[in-house]
Design a protein around this motif. Structure first.
Motif, PDB file in Angstrom:
ATOM      1  N   SER A 337       2.955 -24.480  10.863  1.00  0.00           N
ATOM      2  CA  SER A 337       1.792 -24.660   9.989  1.00  0.00           C
ATOM      3  C   SER A 337       0.489 -24.491  10.760  1.00  0.00           C
ATOM      4  N   SER A 338       0.480 -24.877  12.054  1.00  0.00           N
ATOM      5  CA  SER A 338      -0.750 -24.725  12.834  1.00  0.00           C
ATOM      6  C   SER A 338      -1.112 -23.248  12.982  1.00  0.00           C
ATOM      7  N   GLU A 339      -0.108 -22.408  13.243  1.00  0.00           N
ATOM      8  CA  GLU A 339      -0.364 -20.975  13.350  1.00  0.00           C
ATOM      9  C   GLU A 339      -0.755 -20.390  12.001  1.00  0.00           C
ATOM     10  N   PHE A 340      -0.103 -20.908  10.939  1.00  0.00           N
ATOM     11  CA  PHE A 340      -0.459 -20.420   9.605  1.00  0.00           C
ATOM     12  C   PHE A 340      -1.914 -20.751   9.290  1.00  0.00           C
ATOM     13  N   ARG A 341      -2.340 -21.972   9.665  1.00  0.00           N
ATOM     14  CA  ARG A 341      -3.723 -22.363   9.409  1.00  0.00           C
ATOM     15  C   ARG A 341      -4.704 -21.489  10.184  1.00  0.00           C
ATOM     16  N   ALA A 342      -4.254 -20.978  11.335  1.00  0.00           N
ATOM     17  CA  ALA A 342      -5.126 -20.139  12.151  1.00  0.00           C
ATOM     18  C   ALA A 342      -5.271 -18.732  11.592  1.00  0.00           C
ATOM     19  N   TYR A 343      -4.299 -18.313  10.765  1.00  0.00           N
ATOM     20  CA  TYR A 343      -4.299 -16.918  10.314  1.00  0.00           C
ATOM     21  C   TYR A 343      -4.286 -16.762   8.800  1.00  0.00           C
ATOM     22  N   TRP A 344      -4.269 -17.852   8.039  1.00  0.00           N
ATOM     23  CA  TRP A 344      -4.060 -17.734   6.596  1.00  0.00           C
ATOM     24  C   TRP A 344      -5.132 -16.884   5.923  1.00  0.00           C
ATOM     25  N   HIS A 345      -6.342 -16.883   6.464  1.00  0.00           N
ATOM     26  CA  HIS A 345      -7.435 -16.151   5.818  1.00  0.00           C
ATOM     27  C   HIS A 345      -7.204 -14.638   5.807  1.00  0.00           C
ATOM     28  N   LEU A 346      -6.265 -14.166   6.641  1.00  0.00           N
ATOM     29  CA  LEU A 346      -5.971 -12.734   6.645  1.00  0.00           C
ATOM     30  C   LEU A 346      -5.194 -12.305   5.401  1.00  0.00           C
ATOM     31  N   LEU A 347      -4.771 -13.285   4.599  1.00  0.00           N
ATOM     32  CA  LEU A 347      -4.177 -12.952   3.303  1.00  0.00           C
ATOM     33  C   LEU A 347      -5.237 -12.453   2.319  1.00  0.00           C
ATOM     34  N   LEU A 348      -6.486 -12.858   2.536  1.00  0.00           N
ATOM     35  CA  LEU A 348      -7.544 -12.518   1.581  1.00  0.00           C
ATOM     36  C   LEU A 348      -7.767 -11.006   1.460  1.00  0.00           C
ATOM     37  N   PRO A 349      -7.800 -10.234   2.571  1.00  0.00           N
ATOM     38  CA  PRO A 349      -7.941  -8.780   2.402  1.00  0.00           C
ATOM     39  C   PRO A 349      -6.788  -8.157   1.623  1.00  0.00           C
ATOM     40  N   ILE A 350      -5.569  -8.697   1.828  1.00  0.00           N
ATOM     41  CA  ILE A 350      -4.417  -8.161   1.110  1.00  0.00           C
ATOM     42  C   ILE A 350      -4.532  -8.464  -0.380  1.00  0.00           C
ATOM     43  N   VAL A 351      -4.936  -9.694  -0.694  1.00  0.00           N
ATOM     44  CA  VAL A 351      -5.145 -10.051  -2.105  1.00  0.00           C
ATOM     45  C   VAL A 351      -6.244  -9.184  -2.714  1.00  0.00           C
ATOM     46  N   PHE A 352      -7.317  -8.988  -1.970  1.00  0.00           N
ATOM     47  CA  PHE A 352      -8.417  -8.139  -2.435  1.00  0.00           C
ATOM     48  C   PHE A 352      -7.909  -6.728  -2.742  1.00  0.00           C
ATOM     49  N   MET A 353      -7.094  -6.194  -1.850  1.00  0.00           N
ATOM     50  CA  MET A 353      -6.570  -4.842  -2.046  1.00  0.00           C
ATOM     51  C   MET A 353      -5.679  -4.762  -3.275  1.00  0.00           C
ATOM     52  N   ILE A 354      -4.822  -5.757  -3.461  1.00  0.00           N
ATOM     53  CA  ILE A 354      -3.932  -5.767  -4.623  1.00  0.00           C
ATOM     54  C   ILE A 354      -4.733  -5.822  -5.919  1.00  0.00           C
ATOM     55  N   VAL A 355      -5.775  -6.646  -5.938  1.00  0.00           N
ATOM     56  CA  VAL A 355      -6.626  -6.751  -7.136  1.00  0.00           C
ATOM     57  C   VAL A 355      -7.269  -5.403  -7.446  1.00  0.00           C
ATOM     58  N   MET A 356      -7.760  -4.721  -6.425  1.00  0.00           N
ATOM     59  CA  MET A 356      -8.384  -3.409  -6.644  1.00  0.00           C
ATOM     60  C   MET A 356      -7.369  -2.399  -7.152  1.00  0.00           C
ATOM     61  N   LEU A 357      -6.161  -2.433  -6.598  1.00  0.00           N
ATOM     62  CA  LEU A 357      -5.114  -1.515  -7.053  1.00  0.00           C
ATOM     63  C   LEU A 357      -4.749  -1.786  -8.509  1.00  0.00           C
ATOM     64  N   MET A 358      -4.620  -3.065  -8.847  1.00  0.00           N
ATOM     65  CA  MET A 358      -4.255  -3.414 -10.216  1.00  0.00           C
ATOM     66  C   MET A 358      -5.349  -3.030 -11.212  1.00  0.00           C
ATOM     67  N   ASN A 359      -6.602  -3.006 -10.748  1.00  0.00           N
ATOM     68  CA  ASN A 359      -7.715  -2.620 -11.611  1.00  0.00           C
ATOM     69  C   ASN A 359      -7.986  -1.116 -11.565  1.00  0.00           C
ATOM     70  N   ARG A 360      -7.064  -0.382 -10.940  1.00  0.00           N
ATOM     71  CA  ARG A 360      -7.060   1.081 -10.946  1.00  0.00           C
ATOM     72  C   ARG A 360      -8.291   1.706 -10.302  1.00  0.00           C
ATOM     73  N   TYR A 361      -8.838   1.040  -9.269  1.00  0.00           N
ATOM     74  CA  TYR A 361      -9.841   1.711  -8.463  1.00  0.00           C
ATOM     75  C   TYR A 361      -9.151   2.807  -7.653  1.00  0.00           C
ATOM     76  N   SER A 362      -9.891   3.812  -7.247  1.00  0.00           N
ATOM     77  CA  SER A 362      -9.284   4.906  -6.489  1.00  0.00           C
ATOM     78  C   SER A 362      -8.707   4.367  -5.183  1.00  0.00           C
ATOM     79  N   LEU A 363      -7.646   4.984  -4.715  1.00  0.00           N
ATOM     80  CA  LEU A 363      -7.011   4.544  -3.481  1.00  0.00           C
ATOM     81  C   LEU A 363      -7.947   4.741  -2.293  1.00  0.00           C
ATOM     82  N   MET A 364      -8.747   5.783  -2.341  1.00  0.00           N
ATOM     83  CA  MET A 364      -9.711   6.036  -1.277  1.00  0.00           C
ATOM     84  C   MET A 364     -10.715   4.889  -1.183  1.00  0.00           C
TER      85      MET A 364
END
Length: 629
Positions: A337-364
């Motif tokens: 959990s300590s390592e997870f707490r140190a890196y959990w925020h790196l999930l945010l770019p992935i979530v951001f990318m998924i949201v953009m893909l689901m909203n059909r923004y261009s892949l570029m």
């Protein structure tokens, strides 16, 4: 051979990589170039240059300090001249009429240089198979008139060949390279930035916190972490080399046999390219070739990928029960959990990318924006902060991977153009259909073998492209939906990585595990067998890929899921108790029956599995009763 200092290659590599990125990201700012050839020519020529600079004549990565041949430098200068010429001719090439407008002397001269250096770069990046195939198609296009009528054509003058392959978007600059330039490049760079920020450590901590205290926890953690990291690595082999350095030693220390630890990692890493929402580079090419939004590819691939990883997970569980690899309760959640707490925020770019893909923004745009978000989010902690140095490293590693994908895409464009303009595509479809006399199952089996053979020793994108060009049209002629036909080819292009005798992922894992290569390769193939069956299931019933009626999708997912889990547990040797080898074979056969859509076979398989489960449960109760005081 005259050799130059290593700093020459390094300086040229940096200049080319920076220029390539500038051209790629400038089009994001201006929403595309007025003349597309500027982007495509730069993309192909930069990729060729980086391959020639980063790989020796034998195709190996250049070691730091390794000197470079003067001839390679001259090659790079020549291909740079080709890029500049084509970019400067953007308006003329966009306005000309193919087959009517004249082909200039420099069109032919520089076009020939581009083709020759493309084949040489392909030899170094992808090996001899695709290179020889590309050369054969060039010769076939020009000298096809001298071949027998059954396979020949009217022939094509060199002038006409250059018109087709270089001066139009039907050859080298066709759909495959368009996908590479418009989509793949940006997501490869996303993966490079996420990796440099420490996302692999995040995925490992998530995996171990979930599985460490279960049966065979180290093996299950390998499956989860390799699947997560495989989404961003862009390469099954690099996934093994990065994730495997952590997971394989942990599995061996937990009691897994060396060859088994390596096989689990190889199979799980291979599946990383099947895992939505990011998947591998070939998925973006597939979206382009099928002509559907990338979101549709993700939707179709979701359930098959989930079943693939479920099969590996359950085999690890069964193997652990059979080998008595008991849960290690000394591993606590707090350790991870300590390592997870140190890196959990790196999930945010992935979530951001998924949201953009689901909203059909261009892949570029999605890929470019995700990189910016990754850089910003990484600043939240010192351990993940992307500094100018790590950004530079991400750019260098990302362009290296992108070049290895772009070169085979360009060669595939040669093949596509030749197939279409010579009529060979129609003849090949007739051969494939005639091979099985119209029987879908036999045709699918032949398509599987052909795609695996194409994939031996080649990157996944190149293997998929060959299969998509040569095999998929034949499946469509038999009524297989276009997306399902290409997804079928996509699966086996990836699974070729763990198919002996040439199984690159297995070879990489064997080196890390210090295990016998052949034994590990065979075991990885056995673990992946459910993955070989799943594509047959969704081709014969697209509901498995969420195509069509929801109720039918639920039914087929449940039945195929039962079959996949049963097969994996039988292969692992534990199904509500220990299994003797004859029972394991019977259960595997019953599992196969549930994957095919015919009601009779599915019902027979489910009944057989149910009876076997009852027998095993009763047998287990009797054994426990006898052993108790």
């Amino acid at each position: 051979m005259l050799l130059l200092p290593s700093y020459v290659a390094r300086a040229l590599y940096i200049l080319t990589a920076v220029a390539w990125c500038a051209v790629q990201y400038y089009q994001v700012i201006v929403s595309g170039y007025e003349y597309e050839i500027i982007l495509l020519a730069t993309h192909v020529c930069a990729a060729i240059s980086l391959v020639l600079l980063s790989r020796s004549w034998r195709g190996h990565r250049r070691e730091p300090g390794e000197r470079i041949a003067l001839l390679d430098v001259l090659f790079v200068l020549a291909i740079t001249a080709v890029a500049v010429y084509l970019a400067m001719q953007g308006e003329r090439l966009s306005m000309r009429m193919h087959g009517v407008s004249p082909v200039e002397f420099w069109d032919k001269a520089l076009g020939a240089i581009l083709l020759l250096l493309l084949l040489e770069a392909c030899r170094r990046a992808s090996g001899m198979i695709l290179t020889v195939v590309g050369a054969i198609f060039i010769l076939y296009a020009i000298y096809g008139a001298y071949l027998p009528t059954a396979i020949g054509h009217r022939g094509m003058e060199f002038r006409r060949f250059i018109d087709l392959q270089i001066l139009s978007t039907s050859g080298v600059f066709g759909s495959p390279i368009s996908a590479s330039a418009q989509m793949i490049f940006y997501f490869v760079m996303v993966g490079a930035f996420l990796e440099r920020s420490g996302a692999s450590k995040l995925f490992t901590s998530i995996a171990y916190s979930m599985t460490a205290r279960s049966w065979g926890g180290a093996g299950k953690a390998s499956v989860v972490s390799s699947g997560l990291f495989g989404m961003i690595s862009g390469s099954a082999v690099s996934n093994v080399l990065v994730a495997g350095t952590m997971t394989i030693p942990l599995m061996i220390r937990a009691g897994f046999k060396r060859y088994m630890a390596g096989a689990i990692e190889a199979t799980a890493s291979t599946g990383g390219q099947l895992a939505p929402p990011i998947m591998g580079a070939a998925a973006f090419i597939m979206a382009e070739m099928v002509g559907v939004p990338y979101v549709e590819v993700v939707k179709a691939a979701f359930v098959p990928a989930a079943l693939y990883f479920l099969s590996i997970f359950m085999l690890v569980h069964a193997y652990s029960r059979r080998e008595n690899l008991v849960p290690d309760n000394s591993y606590g959640f707090a350790q991870y959990s300590s390592e997870f707490r140190a890196y959990w925020h790196l999930l945010l770019p992935i979530v951001f990318m998924i949201v953009m893909l689901m909203n059909r923004y261009s892949l570029m745009l999605t890929g470019s924006a995700t990189i910016l978000v990754t850089i910003l989010i990484s600043q939240l902690r010192t351990s993940t902060r992307l500094t100018p140095k790590t950004i530079y490293q991400a750019v260098m590693s990302g362009t290296r991977v992108a070049a290895d994908v772009a070169v085979p895409c360009a060669v595939a464009g040669i093949i596509v153009g030749t197939l279409v303009y010579t009529g060979l595509a129609v003849k090949l479809q007739q051969v494939i259909l005639g091979f099985a006399d119209g029987a879908l199952l036999l045709t699918l089996f032949g398509a599987m073998i052909m795609t695996i053979v194409f994939g031996m020793g080649m990157p996944t994108a190149a293997a998929y492209l060959l299969g998509a060009i040569l095999v998929a049209p034949g499946l469509q002629e038999l009524g297989v939906p276009r997306l399902m036909a290409h997804l079928f080819i996509f699966y086996f292009a990836i699974l070729s990585m763990v198919t002996p005798p040439v199984a690159l992922c297995s070879y990489a894992a064997a080196g890390l595990a210090k295990a016998n290569v052949w034994r590990l390769s065979v075991m990885a193939f056995v673990i992946a067998i459910p993955g070989f069956l799943i594509p047959f299931g969704f081709v014969q019933n697209p509901a498995l890929a969420l195509q069509g009626d929801f109720a039918e999708s639920v039914r087929v997912i449940l039945t195929v899921g039962i079959g996949v889990v049963t097969f994996s547990m039988a292969a692992g040797g534990y199904f509500f108790g220990m299994l003797a080898m004859p029972v394991r074979i019977v259960l595997c056969a019953l599992s196969v029956l549930t994957i095919f859509p015919e009601p009779t076979t599915t019902t027979a398989g489910l009944i057989g599995i149910g009876l076997a489960a009852v027998v095993q449960l009763v047998r287990g109760r009797l054994v426990r009763g006898v052993s108790s005081p």
